[in-house]
Scaffold this motif. Sequence first.
Motif, PDB file in Angstrom:
ATOM      1  N   TYR A  45       1.590  -1.237   0.067  1.00  0.00           N
ATOM      2  CA  TYR A  45       0.088   0.066  -0.144  1.00  0.00           C
ATOM      3  C   TYR A  45       0.635   1.359   0.189  1.00  0.00           C
ATOM      4  CZ  TYR A  45      -3.606  -3.700   1.324  1.00  0.00           C
ATOM      5  OH  TYR A  45      -4.164  -4.840   1.711  1.00  0.00           O
ATOM      6  N   ASP A  46       0.512   2.310  -0.356  1.00  0.00           N
ATOM      7  CA  ASP A  46       1.232   3.420  -1.053  1.00  0.00           C
ATOM      8  C   ASP A  46       0.225   4.469  -0.590  1.00  0.00           C
ATOM      9  OD1 ASP A  46       0.203   3.978  -3.235  1.00  0.00           O
ATOM     10  OD2 ASP A  46       1.997   2.911  -3.818  1.00  0.00           O
ATOM     11  N   LEU A  47       0.900   6.208  -1.233  1.00  0.00           N
ATOM     12  CA  LEU A  47       0.241   6.799  -0.940  1.00  0.00           C
ATOM     13  C   LEU A  47      -1.279   7.149  -2.000  1.00  0.00           C
ATOM     14  CD1 LEU A  47      -0.493  10.158  -0.197  1.00  0.00           C
ATOM     15  CD2 LEU A  47       0.231  10.738  -2.118  1.00  0.00           C
ATOM     16  N   PHE A  48      -1.312   6.513  -3.396  1.00  0.00           N
ATOM     17  CA  PHE A  48      -2.404   5.846  -4.062  1.00  0.00           C
ATOM     18  C   PHE A  48      -3.058   4.734  -4.172  1.00  0.00           C
ATOM     19  CE2 PHE A  48       1.075   8.812  -5.667  1.00  0.00           C
ATOM     20  CZ  PHE A  48       0.928  10.136  -5.628  1.00  0.00           C
ATOM     21  N   HIS A  49      -2.511   4.442  -2.952  1.00  0.00           N
ATOM     22  CA  HIS A  49      -3.615   2.600  -3.184  1.00  0.00           C
ATOM     23  C   HIS A  49      -3.256   2.751  -1.343  1.00  0.00           C
ATOM     24  CE1 HIS A  49      -0.939   2.677  -6.762  1.00  0.00           C
ATOM     25  NE2 HIS A  49      -2.275   1.749  -6.805  1.00  0.00           N
ATOM     26  N   PRO A  50      -4.092   3.232  -0.761  1.00  0.00           N
ATOM     27  CA  PRO A  50      -4.553   3.173   0.451  1.00  0.00           C
ATOM     28  C   PRO A  50      -4.590   1.929   1.415  1.00  0.00           C
ATOM     29  CG  PRO A  50      -5.350   4.794  -0.361  1.00  0.00           C
ATOM     30  CD  PRO A  50      -5.725   3.343  -1.649  1.00  0.00           C
ATOM     31  N   THR A  51      -4.321   1.649   2.669  1.00  0.00           N
ATOM     32  CA  THR A  51      -4.630   0.891   3.648  1.00  0.00           C
ATOM     33  C   THR A  51      -5.667   0.701   3.567  1.00  0.00           C
ATOM     34  OG1 THR A  51      -2.151   1.015   4.932  1.00  0.00           O
ATOM     35  CG2 THR A  51      -4.030  -0.262   5.615  1.00  0.00           C
ATOM     36  N   PRO A  52      -6.667  -1.188   3.801  1.00  0.00           N
ATOM     37  CA  PRO A  52      -7.690  -0.729   3.900  1.00  0.00           C
ATOM     38  C   PRO A  52      -7.991  -0.436   5.063  1.00  0.00           C
ATOM     39  CG  PRO A  52      -7.119  -2.827   2.243  1.00  0.00           C
ATOM     40  CD  PRO A  52      -5.855  -1.733   2.681  1.00  0.00           C
ATOM     41  N   ARG A  53      -8.921  -0.292   5.582  1.00  0.00           N
ATOM     42  CA  ARG A  53      -9.505   0.300   6.895  1.00  0.00           C
ATOM     43  C   ARG A  53      -9.547  -0.898   7.718  1.00  0.00           C
ATOM     44  NH1 ARG A  53     -11.378   4.836   8.391  1.00  0.00           N
ATOM     45  NH2 ARG A  53     -11.541   6.669   6.798  1.00  0.00           N
ATOM     46  N   LYS A  54      -9.547  -1.912   7.765  1.00  0.00           N
ATOM     47  CA  LYS A  54      -9.344  -3.262   8.516  1.00  0.00           C
ATOM     48  C   LYS A  54      -7.810  -3.407   8.694  1.00  0.00           C
ATOM     49  CE  LYS A  54     -10.100  -6.528   4.639  1.00  0.00           C
ATOM     50  NZ  LYS A  54     -10.946  -7.587   4.010  1.00  0.00           N
ATOM     51  N   TYR A  55      -6.811  -2.706   7.997  1.00  0.00           N
ATOM     52  CA  TYR A  55      -6.027  -3.240   8.082  1.00  0.00           C
ATOM     53  C   TYR A  55      -5.224  -2.031   8.703  1.00  0.00           C
ATOM     54  CZ  TYR A  55      -6.441  -7.870   5.115  1.00  0.00           C
ATOM     55  OH  TYR A  55      -7.361  -8.359   5.089  1.00  0.00           O
ATOM     56  N   MET A  56      -6.370  -0.593   9.382  1.00  0.00           N
ATOM     57  CA  MET A  56      -5.272   0.371   9.857  1.00  0.00           C
ATOM     58  C   MET A  56      -4.666  -0.414  11.251  1.00  0.00           C
ATOM     59  SD  MET A  56      -7.218   3.202   8.095  1.00  0.00           S
ATOM     60  CE  MET A  56      -6.886   4.622   8.949  1.00  0.00           C
ATOM     61  N   ARG A  57      -3.736   0.699  11.600  1.00  0.00           N
ATOM     62  CA  ARG A  57      -2.851   0.599  13.094  1.00  0.00           C
ATOM     63  C   ARG A  57      -3.613   1.690  13.689  1.00  0.00           C
ATOM     64  NH1 ARG A  57       0.744   2.942  10.070  1.00  0.00           N
ATOM     65  NH2 ARG A  57       1.648   0.808   9.447  1.00  0.00           N
ATOM     66  N   PRO A  58      -3.866   1.427  14.894  1.00  0.00           N
ATOM     67  CA  PRO A  58      -4.690   2.506  15.981  1.00  0.00           C
ATOM     68  C   PRO A  58      -3.745   3.248  16.186  1.00  0.00           C
ATOM     69  CG  PRO A  58      -4.299  -0.055  16.956  1.00  0.00           C
ATOM     70  CD  PRO A  58      -3.661  -0.104  15.838  1.00  0.00           C
ATOM     71  N   MET A  59      -4.756   4.376  15.869  1.00  0.00           N
ATOM     72  CA  MET A  59      -4.335   5.924  16.364  1.00  0.00           C
ATOM     73  C   MET A  59      -3.671   6.169  16.765  1.00  0.00           C
ATOM     74  SD  MET A  59      -6.380   9.297  15.396  1.00  0.00           S
ATOM     75  CE  MET A  59      -7.068   9.690  16.674  1.00  0.00           C
TER      76      MET A  59
END
Length: 288
Positions: free
Chosen positions: A37-51
């Motif tokens: 994933y990169d700037l133009f291919h965002p990480t899917p929300r289900k794989y996002m790390r805690p804020m």
Amino acid sequence: MMFRFGTACLLLLLPVLAATAQTGVKNDTIKVDKEQYDLFHPTPRKYMRPMVPDRPGITESPYSVDAGHFQYETDVVRLLTRRDGTTHGRDWYINHALGKIGLSNRTDLQVGLDSYTDTRNYDDADPSQNAVYRGVGDLTLRLKHTLVGDDNSRWALGLIGYATLPTGGPRGDGAVEYGAVLPVVFQITKPWNIGGQVATQVYWDRETRSRYLQLTPTFTTSYEVVKRLQVFAELVGYKDVRQSQWGSSINTGLQLAVSDNVQFDLGTHQPITNSVDHEYFFGLSFRR
């Protein structure tokens, strides 16, 4: 005494750095290759790390923003007060903000702006020295890279480099300033974290029209009292290399996570030495 404090902070961080290097923690603990994933291919929300925002304390977060996502952190309002003999003053900060965009899984670009500041300085012995400054301050460009650890791993180590541009005129610092920060965090138990950083900053002194180096070691701990509510305490040292003495403060506060993507914080920075300002703040962080 403050030299011992700075040395102690460094010694406390060294075992953390060494253990991090020895354990060889992988970038992600989830079973997905997030390097795709990169700037133009965002990480899917289900794989996002805690804020984990860089605010509210002095200690920065070693975690970068997920690729292709935006995070906004701001002092909604912050009050600084100071007194030294017959001189005293105060600053109001309104929306001193930091915007972040994830460039890759480990790296983000950050833009900070001191949106509005009201500064008032007074000299009871010489009222002609009284001064008031209002307006927009300087612009800061930062780049953060998570060196080790990510998502749910217990260790994380980051590196931040930045430059502050003198866009604020008389309200700003008056020249380009720059620095680097090496923050680290370790999860002792599920609710309890410790961390800290070593930081070097090159500042501009308007009066002497010269640059000087400041060192800012920190040690911090946070504890999740109940789900979504954390309290923190932080010890900070300030060393202007032109001076023989250290400055220091103890910072405390709490963070309330309204959701996985929105957090509020409030707290205070209280000086241990006279050279450090009193601070009181209320802040907000969110991402999308």
